[in-house]
Design an enzyme around this catalytic site. Structure first.
Site, PDB file in Angstrom:
ATOM      1  N   HIS A 210       0.799  -1.229   0.000  1.00 38.56           N
ATOM      2  CA  HIS A 210       0.000   0.000   0.000  1.00 38.56           C
ATOM      3  C   HIS A 210       0.828   1.274   0.000  1.00 38.56           C
ATOM      4  CE1 HIS A 210       0.988   0.029   4.254  1.00 38.56           C
ATOM      5  NE2 HIS A 210       0.555   1.261   4.312  1.00 38.56           N
TER       6      HIS A 210
HETATM    7  C1  UD1 Z   1      -2.246   5.275   6.307  1.00 37.39           C
HETATM    8  C2  UD1 Z   1      -0.934   5.669   6.976  1.00 37.39           C
HETATM    9  C3  UD1 Z   1       0.092   4.535   6.797  1.00 37.39           C
HETATM   10  C4  UD1 Z   1      -0.475   3.218   7.286  1.00 37.39           C
HETATM   11  C5  UD1 Z   1      -1.772   2.935   6.561  1.00 37.39           C
HETATM   12  C6  UD1 Z   1      -2.385   1.639   7.025  1.00 37.39           C
HETATM   13  C7  UD1 Z   1      -0.399   8.062   6.950  1.00 37.39           C
HETATM   14  C8  UD1 Z   1       0.493   9.067   6.380  1.00 37.39           C
HETATM   15  N1  UD1 Z   1      -0.356   6.848   6.386  1.00 37.39           N
HETATM   16  O1  UD1 Z   1      -1.988   5.220   4.916  1.00 37.39           O
HETATM   17  O2  UD1 Z   1       1.235   4.854   7.561  1.00 37.39           O
HETATM   18  O3  UD1 Z   1       0.458   2.182   7.043  1.00 37.39           O
HETATM   19  O4  UD1 Z   1      -2.686   4.022   6.813  1.00 37.39           O
HETATM   20  O5  UD1 Z   1      -3.556   1.366   6.371  1.00 37.39           O
HETATM   21  O6  UD1 Z   1      -1.095   8.358   7.884  1.00 37.39           O
HETATM   22  N2  UD1 Z   1      -9.529   5.002   2.434  1.00 37.39           N
HETATM   23  C9  UD1 Z   1     -10.709   4.297   2.326  1.00 37.39           C
HETATM   24  N3  UD1 Z   1     -11.256   3.813   3.479  1.00 37.39           N
HETATM   25  C10 UD1 Z   1     -10.710   4.007   4.688  1.00 37.39           C
HETATM   26  C11 UD1 Z   1      -9.493   4.729   4.770  1.00 37.39           C
HETATM   27  C12 UD1 Z   1      -8.915   5.204   3.630  1.00 37.39           C
HETATM   28  O7  UD1 Z   1     -11.232   4.106   1.264  1.00 37.39           O
HETATM   29  O8  UD1 Z   1     -11.270   3.562   5.693  1.00 37.39           O
HETATM   30  C13 UD1 Z   1      -8.902   5.552   1.228  1.00 37.39           C
HETATM   31  C14 UD1 Z   1      -8.768   7.056   1.340  1.00 37.39           C
HETATM   32  O9  UD1 Z   1      -9.899   7.696   0.863  1.00 37.39           O
HETATM   33  C15 UD1 Z   1      -7.549   7.361   0.545  1.00 37.39           C
HETATM   34  C16 UD1 Z   1      -6.706   6.102   0.708  1.00 37.39           C
HETATM   35  O10 UD1 Z   1      -7.565   5.081   1.158  1.00 37.39           O
HETATM   36  O11 UD1 Z   1      -7.859   7.526  -0.807  1.00 37.39           O
HETATM   37  C17 UD1 Z   1      -5.547   6.323   1.622  1.00 37.39           C
HETATM   38  O12 UD1 Z   1      -5.960   6.549   2.984  1.00 37.39           O
HETATM   39  P1  UD1 Z   1      -5.035   7.400   4.013  1.00 37.39           P
HETATM   40  O13 UD1 Z   1      -5.488   7.244   5.405  1.00 37.39           O
HETATM   41  O14 UD1 Z   1      -4.874   8.764   3.494  1.00 37.39           O
HETATM   42  O15 UD1 Z   1      -3.611   6.753   3.907  1.00 37.39           O
HETATM   43  P2  UD1 Z   1      -3.177   5.233   3.863  1.00 37.39           P
HETATM   44  O16 UD1 Z   1      -2.583   4.985   2.537  1.00 37.39           O
HETATM   45  O17 UD1 Z   1      -4.274   4.328   4.329  1.00 37.39           O
END
Ligand code: UD1
Length: 395
Positions: A210
Site C-alpha cells: 500500500h
Molecule cells: C495510512 C498511513 C500509513 C499506514 C496505513 C495503514 C499516513 C500518512 N499513512 O496510509 O502509515 O500504514 O494508513 O492502512 O497516515 N480510504 C478508504 N477507506 C478508509 C481509509 C482510507 O477508502 O477507511 C482511502 C482514502 O480515501 C484514501 C486512501 O484510502 O484515498 C488512503 O488513505 P489514508 O489514510 O490517506 O492513507 P493510507 O494509505 O491508508
C-alpha cells in the site's frame, strides 16, 4: 474529596493504531486512578479498515469520533488538528497518548504541545532515514514534541539519544503490537478462514502492498504485479487489497490475478485478491504462511514474532530488529530480485527455531507503559515540568 483520577485521551486514527492502542486502553481501564478516553480521528472510516478492528480488539465504541476523513496529507492533517484541538480545548485531558506514525499521530501530538498538555508517544524512535515517506516526517515531528517516548527496540533508543532527546524521557517498554497479537492468537488459530480458502494444510503466500512509492506509479506497480504473478505460478498468493491499492489494481490487467469468490477454496496457484480482512483473520493467515511479501511496517514485526519468513519490498526499514532477529529480509524494490528472493524461500525449509523474538516483545508492554504513565502523572500532577521550565525561561 474523592481521590483524583487522571483523564487521558488515547488517540486512534488509522488501522495500525488500533492494535497498538488496544492493550494500553485495556490496561488503563484496570486502574481506578486513570480515566481513559478513546478518541477516533476518523482517518480510516470504512467498517473493514476500522470498526471491525475496534470490535475484535474489544476496545468498545470510541468516546469521541472526529470524522476527519480522507484528503491530501495537508488537508487531512489540518482537519484532525482542528477537530482534536477543539476537543482538547473543551476536555483538557491530563495526558494525550498517540501511537505509531500516521497523520493522526502527528496531528494530535501537535495539539498537545500547543495546548501544553503532555504527550506520550507509543512506538517512538523508529527511523527509516527516508524523509520521502510521510510516516518518517510524522515520526520525527511527534518524537520532537512528545514528553514520554516509549520504544520497541534498541535502535529506537539510539536514534532518540542521537537526536538529543534526554534519556529520562525515553522508556524501552517493548512492543504493544505483540501484546495484541499474543492475546488474539488463540482466536486466530480457531478462525475458519484457512479452511474457507482451502489452505490449512497447503503452502500459500500472503501479500500486502500500500505504500505510495510502490502502488502510485502505474508502471512500477504493474511490473511488481507481473513479478508476483511469476511467484504465484508456484504457490497461491492471498492479497487483501488496501483501498489505496484497489483503485490502481483495477486499472491493470494482470494475468494470474483474480478476486477470491469466498465460496470455494483457491487453486494451487495464482494471486487471489480479497477486500481488507479483519485482524483475527489476517493473523490466522500470517501464522501459517509459507512466505509473506509486504511493504507494511507492522507486518514485519508480526511475522518476526510468528517466525514466518517475510520479504519487505522496500529500500529501507525503520524496524531493523526484524532483520537481525532473522525472519525478515529487506530486498529493495527491484521486481527481478523479488522473484529470486521469493524462490529462495520457497526452496528453503522454515528456519523457525533459529529465530528469537526481540527483547521485551513478550505481551507485557502495555503494563510497563501504563506503570510509567501512572508514575509520571502522580509525580507531575497538573503542572507539566517541561512546559513549566520553558514558560519560566520565556515569560
Ligand atoms: C495510512 C498511513 C500509513 C499506514 C496505513 C495503514 C499516513 C500518512 N499513512 O496510509 O502509515 O500504514 O494508513 O492502512 O497516515 N480510504 C478508504 N477507506 C478508509 C481509509 C482510507 O477508502 O477507511 C482511502 C482514502 O480515501 C484514501 C486512501 O484510502 O484515498 C488512503 O488513505 P489514508 O489514510 O490517506 O492513507 P493510507 O494509505 O491508508
Amino acid at each position: 474529596m474523592p481521590p483524583r483520577s487522571f483523564k487521558i485521551f488515547n488517540v486512534v486514527g488509522a488501522r495500525p493504531n488500533m492494535m497498538k492502542m488496544a492493550p494500553i486502553v485495556a490496561e488503563m481501564r484496570r486502574h481506578p486512578d486513570l480515566k481513559p478516553i478513546l478518541v477516533h480521528t476518523g482517518q480510516h472510516y470504512d467498517y473493514k479498515m476500522s470498526d471491525v478492528f475496534l470490535q475484535q480488539l474489544e476496545m468498545g465504541e470510541p468516546d469521541h469520533k472526529l470524522q476527519a476523513g480522507s484528503g491530501s496529507h495537508h488537508a487531512q492533517t489540518a482537519e484532525i488538528v482542528k477537530r482534536f484541538g477543539e476537543l482538547v480545548g473543551e476536555g483538557r485531558p491530563d495526558l494525550i497518548v498517540v501511537a505509531g506514525d500516521v497523520n493522526s499521530t502527528m496531528a494530535c501530538a501537535l495539539v498537545g504541545a500547543k495546548e501544553m498538555i503532555p504527550v506520550a508517544h507509543i512506538e517512538s524512535g523508529l527511523r527509516s532515514f527516508d524523509r520521502r515517506m510521510p510516516e518518517e516526517v510524522n515520526r520525527i515531528v511527534t518524537d520532537s514534541l512528545a514528553d514520554l517516548l516509549f520504544t520497541t527496540e534498541e535502535s529506537a533508543n539510539e536514534n532518540l539519544k542521537r537526536e538529543g532527546i534526554p534519556a529520562e524521557r525515553i522508556f524501552f517498554a517493548g512492543n504493544v503490537m505483540i501484546d495484541s497479537l499474543t492475546r488474539a492468537l488463540e482466536s486466530a488459530r480457531r478462525s475458519p478462514v484457512l479452511d474457507q480458502l482451502g489452505v490449512r494444510s497447503r503452502k500459500y503466500g500472503v501479500l500486502t502492498l500500500h505504500r505510495p512509492s510502490n502502488v502510485d506509479d502505474p508502471k512500477k506497480f504493474a511490473e511488481t504485479l507481473q513479478a508476483l504473478a511469476e511467484i504465484a505460478e508456484e504457490i497461491p498468493v492471498i492479497f487483501p487489497v488496501h483501498p489505496r491499492t484497489a483503485a490502481r489494481a483495477q486499472e491493470l490487467k494482470i494475468a494470474n490475478m483474480q478476486a477470491w469468490d469466498q465460496a470455494s477454496p483457491i487453486p494451487e496457484s495464482g494471486i487471489w485478491t480479497t477486500a481488507p480482512i479483519s485482524y483475527i483473520e489476517f493473523l490466522s493467515l500470517l501464522d501459517r504462511a509459507t512466505i509473506v511479501i509486504t511493504d507494511s511496517g507492522g507486518i514485519q514485526e508480526e511475522t518476526t514474532y510468528l517466525r514466518v519468513p517475510c520479504l519487505t519490498y522496500r529500500d529501507n526499514t525503520e524496524r531493523p530488529v526484524t532483520i537481525t532477529s532473522g525472519s525478515n529480509r529487506l530486498i529493495g524494490t527491484d521486481p527481478c530480485n523479488l522473484v529470486q528472493e521469493a524462490k529462495k524461500i520457497l526452496r528453503e525449509p522454515r528456519l523457525a527455531n533459529q529465530i528469537q523474538a526481540p527483547p521485551l516483545w513478550d505481551g507485557c508492554a502495555a503494563q510497563r507503559i501504563v506503570a510509567v504513565i501512572r508514575e509520571y502523572l502522580s509525580r507531575t500532577r497538573v503542572i507539566h515540568p517541561v512546559l513549566f521550565e520553558t514558560r519560566s525561561k520565556n515569560p
